[in-house]
Design an enzyme around this catalytic site. Structure first.
Site, short mmCIF file in Angstrom:
data_model
loop_
_atom_site.label_atom_id
_atom_site.label_comp_id
_atom_site.label_asym_id
_atom_site.label_seq_id
_atom_site.Cartn_x
_atom_site.Cartn_y
_atom_site.Cartn_z
N SER A 253 39.06 78.99 64.96
CA SER A 253 39.38 77.61 65.28
C SER A 253 38.95 76.71 64.14
O SER A 253 38.42 77.18 63.14
CB SER A 253 38.67 77.19 66.57
OG SER A 253 37.28 77.10 66.32
N LYS A 254 39.17 75.44 64.30
CA LYS A 254 38.81 74.49 63.24
C LYS A 254 37.34 74.57 62.84
O LYS A 254 36.97 74.25 61.72
CB LYS A 254 39.17 73.05 63.63
CG LYS A 254 38.98 72.70 65.07
CD LYS A 254 40.30 72.82 65.85
CE LYS A 254 40.02 73.41 67.24
NZ LYS A 254 40.95 74.38 67.73
N ARG A 255 36.52 75.03 63.75
CA ARG A 255 35.11 75.17 63.43
C ARG A 255 34.90 76.09 62.23
O ARG A 255 33.91 75.99 61.52
CB ARG A 255 34.33 75.75 64.62
CG ARG A 255 34.17 74.80 65.78
CD ARG A 255 33.31 75.42 66.87
NE ARG A 255 33.88 76.65 67.41
CZ ARG A 255 33.46 77.87 67.09
NH1 ARG A 255 32.44 78.04 66.28
NH2 ARG A 255 34.03 78.94 67.63
N HIS A 256 35.80 77.03 62.04
CA HIS A 256 35.64 77.99 60.97
C HIS A 256 36.24 77.51 59.65
O HIS A 256 36.35 78.27 58.70
CB HIS A 256 36.32 79.31 61.35
CG HIS A 256 35.77 79.91 62.61
ND1 HIS A 256 36.36 79.71 63.84
CD2 HIS A 256 34.69 80.66 62.83
CE1 HIS A 256 35.65 80.34 64.75
NE2 HIS A 256 34.63 80.92 64.17
N GLY A 257 36.65 76.25 59.60
CA GLY A 257 37.34 75.79 58.41
C GLY A 257 38.81 75.67 58.75
O GLY A 257 39.15 75.19 59.82
#
Length: 483
Positions: A253-257
């Site tokens: 997800s966006k958390r990972h970049g």
RNA sequence: GGCCCGUUAGUCUAGCGGUUAGGACGUCGGCCUCUCACGCCGAAAACAUGGGUUCAAGUCCCGUACGGGUCACCA
């Protein structure tokens, strides 16, 4: 003799185009291309609250950027225009078909009206939970033969015993007991059909032969298989591809970049690199029957991917997305591709910086040199970073750098460099070497001083290329304050 | 919890009964070098676990653990 292959990518327009979705689409596309088949893009917009036309655009742009062209589906830019013989390729526009199929199932007694209200169902679910047993709809309305006038949802009658077998191309044989599946809702009380119903009807109507999708749909498939049979359809082949994980092994997800395809564009990756990287995530191309055993063999062309792709070779387990690998692949492509293939993508970087006009104003020779002397950058962002000074002028240099490189010993040499007129690479090199010899300097010292003058920093492309790109006028202008 | 799926180095993977368990990214060390980078050379690093089957198991079977998916009038 064999039916032509038809695959489809069916995203819902509820936000960005996720990289996981792109990989699924890539597999569909590769398979269709491999078999000279058809690749369909279909918009699943039955979630009225989240689907928007803007989001459809996002999907189209993402697919277009990453190079996955579809044979049938929406016409980019117009949410209500389509090409292909099975349109419209947008579920909200296909309601008539769904209604007809629902009526057919009702007539045949394969589906039935259920008057249980949502509240009632929720209460029963809660109670089941409290008692620690799994909730399943008990089929109490099966034989009530409720009148169309009473508000009802419509459920599909599922078999009571036996098992439903899914022969999955990637997962293998999966059998689930029929007793674990309840009569599921194919149409809501308001008459709108549900997702699991629409996919089946659409896939059949569009002649989809290979259903390729994320493996979060595995559990739905047995239900859908029963529906295929109820409607008298042949089953397509199924291929459930595992999902992509982030570094922490959680769903990417966006958390990972970067998770959205447009972020990969913005971060300076080439579409061809993204394609290769994604294809190799969970699938090992076998050229001449064997997997890559060298760097050279790792770097395959689209053509090679298309020629060797097979759904049956996809990995069963989820894979962690490795951004470092993408970077490496991207770098390799930047090194190998002709400047003309890189320029359009690099232009996007200038566009994001408001420098596209300056870039466009340069000649082809200049562009070729600018890109050519930057072939070792991992991303186009890095490439733009090292080239930006050409358009924006030098930054203010750090005191320490000035003290270290703008020494009294090099300043006279700087003056002589400013006097040079022939900027052809070899001539420049010879002239500078003569200057070095005269002053007893090392290229190392002069080059860093020049970099400081030209860019304000100690990093630039090779110094002679840098001067050629700058041109004599700019070189002199930037040197002036130092001599 | 029910049903289903998965498990080879930090990561992606090759392997399909007999291999010194191969490759790539990353990491570490060295070389090269006008900066950054590239390139070159080298190194460390893996079969989740317990039972079987077999002359022989990463490879086949069963269990365990761990991880995941799904159980909606969402898609």
């Amino acid at each position: 003799m064999q039916k032509p292959v038809v695959t489809r990518f069916a995203p819902s327009p509820t936000g960005m185009l996720h990289i996981g979705g792109v990989r699924t689409a890539l597999f569909c596309w590769l398979y269709a291309r491999r078999h000279n088949g058809t690749f369909i893009l279909r918009v699943e917009d039955t979630d009225l609250t989240r689907s928007t036309d803007d989001n459809i655009r996002i999907i189209e742009e993402g697919m277009d950027w990453v190079g996955l062209d579809w044979d049938e589906g929406p016409v980019p830019g117009d949410p209500n225009a389509f090409r292909g013989p099975h349109g419209p390729y947008r579920q909200m526009l296909r309601m008539d078909l769904y209604r007809a199929k629902i009526a057919e199932l009702l007539d045949k007694g394969l589906a039935y009206r259920c008057e249980c209200s949502r509240e009632d169902l929720d209460a029963r679910r809660k109670q089941a939970d409290a008692e620690g047993r799994p909730f399943m709809y008990d089929g109490r309305c099966r034989d009530k033969h409720l009148d169309p006038s009473t508000p009802c949802a419509i459920r599909l009658r599922m078999p009571d015993e036996g098992e439903i077998v899914l022969e999955d191309l990637v997962k293998g044989r999966i059998a689930v007991p029929a007793s674990s599946l309840d009569d599921w809702i194919i149409a809501r009380q308001d008459g709108t059909p549900t997702y699991n119903f629409c996919v089946v009807v659409d896939d059949v109507d569009m002649g989809v032969t290979h259903v390729v999708r994320g493996d979060d749909h595995v559990a739905n498939t047995p239900k859908q298989i029963v529906l295929y049979r109820a409607l008298g359809y042949d089953l397509p082949a199924f291929a459930h591809v595992p999902m992509i994980l982030g570094k922490d092994k959680q769903k990417l997800s966006k958390r990972h970049g970067a998770a959205s395809i447009t972020e990969f564009r913005d971060e300076g990756y080439l579409p061809v690199a993204v394609r290769l990287c994604l294809a190799k995530l969970g699938w090992t191309p076998k050229v001449d029957g064997k997997a890559a055993e060298s760097v050279e063999e790792e770097l395959l062309t689209d053509r090679q991917l298309m020629e060797t792709f097979d759904l049956g070779e996809i990995q069963k387990a989820a894979a962690v997305f490795d951004i470092d690998k993408l970077k490496w692949i991207n770098q390799k492509f930047i090194q190998r591709l002709d400047w003309t293939e890189i320029a359009p993508h690099l232009r996007w970087q200038w566009r994001m910086r408001g420098l596209e006009a300056a870039w466009d104003a340069t000649s082809d020779d200049w562009k070729a040199l600018a890109i050519g002397c930057n072939k070792n950058r991992a991303t186009l962002v890095e490439m733009a970073n090292t080239l930006a000074f050409l358009f924006t002028g030098p930054e203010a240099p750090a005191e320490a750098d000035v003290a270290k490189f703008m020494t009294p010993a090099v300043r006279p040499a700087l003056r002589e460099v400013a006097a040079l007129t022939d900027y052809a690479h070899d001539a420049l090199k010879a002239d500078v070497e003569a200057i070095l010899a005269r002053h007893g300097l090392k290229l190392k010292d002069l080059a860093q001083a020049l970099r400081l003058a030209f860019t304000g920093k100690l990093v630039s492309p090779p110094i002679f290329d840098t001067m050629a790109l700058l041109g004599r006028e700019a070189v002199c202008a930037r040197l002036e304050k130092w001599i």
